[in-house]
Design an enzyme around this catalytic site. Structure first.
Site, mmCIF file in Angstrom:
data_model
loop_
_atom_site.group_PDB
_atom_site.id
_atom_site.type_symbol
_atom_site.label_atom_id
_atom_site.label_comp_id
_atom_site.label_asym_id
_atom_site.label_seq_id
_atom_site.Cartn_x
_atom_site.Cartn_y
_atom_site.Cartn_z
ATOM 1 N N ASP A 32 98.288 66.749 44.863
ATOM 2 C CA ASP A 32 98.023 65.312 44.996
ATOM 3 C C ASP A 32 98.049 64.682 43.595
ATOM 4 O O ASP A 32 97.553 65.271 42.635
ATOM 5 C CB ASP A 32 96.627 65.099 45.642
ATOM 6 C CG ASP A 32 96.456 63.719 46.243
ATOM 7 O OD1 ASP A 32 96.215 63.624 47.468
ATOM 8 O OD2 ASP A 32 96.584 62.736 45.494
ATOM 9 N N LYS A 85 101.281 53.911 51.262
ATOM 10 C CA LYS A 85 101.214 53.653 52.704
ATOM 11 C C LYS A 85 100.607 52.308 53.093
ATOM 12 O O LYS A 85 100.146 52.109 54.219
ATOM 13 C CB LYS A 85 100.415 54.769 53.361
ATOM 14 C CG LYS A 85 98.986 54.852 52.875
ATOM 15 C CD LYS A 85 98.069 55.284 53.987
ATOM 16 C CE LYS A 85 96.630 55.083 53.578
ATOM 17 N NZ LYS A 85 95.745 54.945 54.699
ATOM 18 N N SER A 125 105.144 57.616 61.157
ATOM 19 C CA SER A 125 104.260 56.541 61.604
ATOM 20 C C SER A 125 104.864 55.792 62.774
ATOM 21 O O SER A 125 106.088 55.661 62.872
ATOM 22 C CB SER A 125 104.021 55.567 60.445
ATOM 23 O OG SER A 125 103.418 54.366 60.905
ATOM 24 N N TYR A 150 107.527 49.854 53.933
ATOM 25 C CA TYR A 150 106.776 51.093 54.219
ATOM 26 C C TYR A 150 107.341 51.751 55.481
ATOM 27 O O TYR A 150 107.681 52.929 55.493
ATOM 28 C CB TYR A 150 105.288 50.793 54.405
ATOM 29 C CG TYR A 150 104.543 51.895 55.104
ATOM 30 C CD1 TYR A 150 104.210 51.780 56.465
ATOM 31 C CD2 TYR A 150 104.213 53.070 54.449
ATOM 32 C CE1 TYR A 150 103.573 52.795 57.126
ATOM 33 C CE2 TYR A 150 103.555 54.089 55.107
ATOM 34 C CZ TYR A 150 103.239 53.944 56.448
ATOM 35 O OH TYR A 150 102.599 54.965 57.113
ATOM 36 N N LYS A 154 109.580 55.478 56.179
ATOM 37 C CA LYS A 154 109.289 56.518 57.168
ATOM 38 C C LYS A 154 110.530 56.775 58.033
ATOM 39 O O LYS A 154 110.902 57.911 58.307
ATOM 40 C CB LYS A 154 108.108 56.104 58.052
ATOM 41 C CG LYS A 154 106.776 56.020 57.332
ATOM 42 C CD LYS A 154 106.358 57.354 56.739
ATOM 43 C CE LYS A 154 104.953 57.314 56.166
ATOM 44 N NZ LYS A 154 104.544 58.617 55.568
ATOM 45 N N ASN A 200 93.473 47.202 56.413
ATOM 46 C CA ASN A 200 93.393 47.599 57.824
ATOM 47 C C ASN A 200 92.072 47.160 58.463
ATOM 48 O O ASN A 200 91.057 46.996 57.787
ATOM 49 C CB ASN A 200 93.566 49.124 57.945
ATOM 50 C CG ASN A 200 94.954 49.592 57.541
ATOM 51 O OD1 ASN A 200 95.096 50.587 56.869
ATOM 52 N ND2 ASN A 200 95.986 48.870 57.950
ATOM 53 N N ASP A 297 102.846 41.320 62.608
ATOM 54 C CA ASP A 297 102.060 41.996 63.645
ATOM 55 C C ASP A 297 102.759 41.912 64.991
ATOM 56 O O ASP A 297 103.347 40.876 65.327
ATOM 57 C CB ASP A 297 100.683 41.333 63.793
ATOM 58 C CG ASP A 297 99.678 41.879 62.788
ATOM 59 O OD1 ASP A 297 99.929 42.957 62.227
ATOM 60 O OD2 ASP A 297 98.655 41.211 62.561
HETATM 61 C C1 WQD Z 1 95.225 46.330 63.408
HETATM 62 C C2 WQD Z 1 94.949 45.016 64.119
HETATM 63 C C3 WQD Z 1 95.675 43.066 62.915
HETATM 64 C C4 WQD Z 1 92.841 43.362 59.606
HETATM 65 C C5 WQD Z 1 99.010 49.557 60.038
HETATM 66 C C6 WQD Z 1 100.312 50.186 59.664
HETATM 67 C C7 WQD Z 1 100.469 51.509 60.347
HETATM 68 C C8 WQD Z 1 99.283 52.388 60.065
HETATM 69 C C9 WQD Z 1 98.004 51.684 60.438
HETATM 70 C C10 WQD Z 1 99.972 53.868 58.269
HETATM 71 C C11 WQD Z 1 96.110 44.029 63.998
HETATM 72 C C12 WQD Z 1 94.154 43.080 63.089
HETATM 73 C C13 WQD Z 1 93.536 43.632 60.771
HETATM 74 C C14 WQD Z 1 92.038 42.193 59.525
HETATM 75 C C15 WQD Z 1 92.652 41.646 61.788
HETATM 76 N N1 WQD Z 1 99.265 52.787 58.722
HETATM 77 N N2 WQD Z 1 93.434 42.783 61.839
HETATM 78 N N3 WQD Z 1 91.966 41.386 60.643
HETATM 79 O O1 WQD Z 1 98.851 46.768 61.281
HETATM 80 O O2 WQD Z 1 98.336 48.025 63.453
HETATM 81 O O3 WQD Z 1 99.008 49.285 61.420
HETATM 82 O O4 WQD Z 1 97.966 50.453 59.715
HETATM 83 O O5 WQD Z 1 100.647 54.612 58.909
HETATM 84 O O6 WQD Z 1 101.641 52.110 59.864
HETATM 85 O O7 WQD Z 1 101.354 49.335 60.128
HETATM 86 O O8 WQD Z 1 96.779 48.210 61.488
HETATM 87 O O9 WQD Z 1 94.408 47.892 60.981
HETATM 88 O O10 WQD Z 1 96.121 46.521 59.693
HETATM 89 O O11 WQD Z 1 95.667 46.010 62.093
HETATM 90 O O12 WQD Z 1 92.573 40.881 62.785
HETATM 91 O O13 WQD Z 1 91.393 41.879 58.497
HETATM 92 O O14 WQD Z 1 93.825 44.376 63.500
HETATM 93 O O15 WQD Z 1 96.201 41.761 63.099
HETATM 94 O O16 WQD Z 1 96.219 43.311 65.211
HETATM 95 P P1 WQD Z 1 98.289 47.958 61.953
HETATM 96 P P2 WQD Z 1 95.696 47.156 60.972
#
Ligand code: WQD
Length: 341
Positions: A32, A85, A125, A150, A154, A200, A297
């Site tokens: 790492d 990521k 992913s 990103y 993948k 996230n 999204d």
């Molecule tokens: C989840 C939901 C947001 C933050 C991403 C990557 C995916 C994986 C996981 C690596 C969505 C909503 C989020 C916030 C919100 N990563 N949200 N307010 O976008 O589904 O996936 O992370 O592999 O590859 O694409 O995950 O947790 O960002 O969002 O309302 O402050 O939560 O709109 O609907 P996502 P997320």
């Protein structure tokens, strides 16, 4: 005892996978570069497992440096997590994402070929399914309509690995497409520890619940879903880690070639449902407001789990309440995350 090299093994999913591998009787070597994790994780792993793991601070794009790991250890399999990521960051610095993620994957493959290591599990992913509305996503659902660099890395690496397998017919490669990893080890000693403000949902909710962030903004409540907020397939990180052990075992017992599995629960949970579940776990309301949709999204994303259950023998065990309670334990035990190195 078979030895698994875990690149990115100091990271969130990597460190949980190290524990699952160890508990399943494997020896583990970790490589790492600490770009997105702290050495404190190694101390926490020793507390949980009762032993040290050989650790190499190395950039997986550096073929000479990474070759030392293969020279000094008899590696039987590789799980390649190492990579950048963050979706939003990938839009801001795409060249770093393409050079780092694709470069590290190619370097790992070159060294596996040089040292005769045949078994590779790659951390892919569900992002590769992109804006498709073909839910639940099966492994045959359309891919390559990614919405960010990103996701494209993948998708491109999956293609590179398929071509590599054609050129090296003895290679055994398993592509794992994760949905939304969340939660933490039951000890609360390791968990998701993003640098800065989390992108996230779960780490953000967790910090609001813990009082280190003021409020959550829900990105849109006007989607075509039961409660207007987006559905995602949240999977406990410990389930995900155990899915990797299943993948290593699958490669050990199957013929050469490329196999592909979704790792999810098969259940879509909305943002509002996630908030309610976390409020149950932490025992108090989560301060949140409703804002505009976040570009990129999709409304609904969750996995078909049929193939992983049938062929890999993998089925997620934990539910959203388990994910929230483990996340909350990690948060309360580590309110500021792990100490910097
Ligand atoms: C989840 C939901 C947001 C933050 C991403 C990557 C995916 C994986 C996981 C690596 C969505 C909503 C989020 C916030 C919100 N990563 N949200 N307010 O976008 O589904 O996936 O992370 O592999 O590859 O694409 O995950 O947790 O960002 O969002 O309302 O402050 O939560 O709109 O609907 P996502 P997320």
């Amino acid at each position: 005892m078979a030895t698994v090299l875990v690149t990115g093994g100091n990271g969130y999913i990597g460190s949980h996978t190290v524990i699952s591998l160890f508990e399943s009787g494997y020896d583990v070597v970790i490589a790492d570069n600490l770009a997105n994790s702290k050495m404190e994780v190694q101390k926490r792993l020793k507390t949980i497992c009762g032993r040290d793991f050989k650790f190499y601070k190395v950039d997986c794009c550096d073929e000479k440096a990474l070759s030392v790991v293969f020279e000094e250890n008899r590696i039987d399999s590789v799980i390649h997590f190492a990579g950048l990521k963050a979706v939003g960051e990938s839009v801001r610095i795409p060249l770093d994402y393409y050079s780092n993620n694709i470069g590290s994957a190619i370097t790992v493959c070159k060294l596996m070929k040089k040292y005769g290591v045949k078994n590779l599990v790659f951390s892919s992913s569900a992002t590769v399914y992109g804006m498709s509305e073909d839910v639940p996503f099966t492994e045959e659902s359309p891919v390559g309509i990614c919405t960010n660099p990103y996701g494209w890395t993948k998708w491109m690496i999956e293609q590179i690995l398929r071509d590599f397998a054609v050129s090296e017919p003895s290679m055994k490669i398993c592509l794992l497409r994760y949905f939304n990893p969340v939660g933490a080890h039951e000890s609360g000693l390791i968990g998701e520890d993003p640098r800065g403000i989390p992108n996230n949902l779960f780490p953000y909710i967790s910090k609001v619940a813990g009082g280190t962030l003021e409020k959550l903004t829900v990105f849109g409540d006007d989607y075509d879903t039961p409660d207007g907020t987006c559905l995602r397939d949240y999977i406990h990180v410990v389930d995900l880690a155990e899915g990797h052990v299943k993948a290593i075992q699958y490669l050990d017992s199957h013929d050469a070639g490329v196999c592909l599995f979704n790792l999810g629960t098969g259940k879509g949970t909305s943002v509002k449902e996630a908030i309610a579940a976390f409020e149950k776990a932490c025992g108090h309301p989560i301060n949140h407001v409703f804002g505009d949709r976040r570009p990129g999204d999709i409304a609904v994303c969750y996995a078909s789990t049929e193939k992983a259950e049938k062929d890999l023998g993998f089925k997620a065990r934990y539910n959203i309440d388990d994910m929230c309670s483990s996340c909350w334990k990690w948060q309360t035990m580590n309110p500021e995350g792990l100490a910097d190195d």
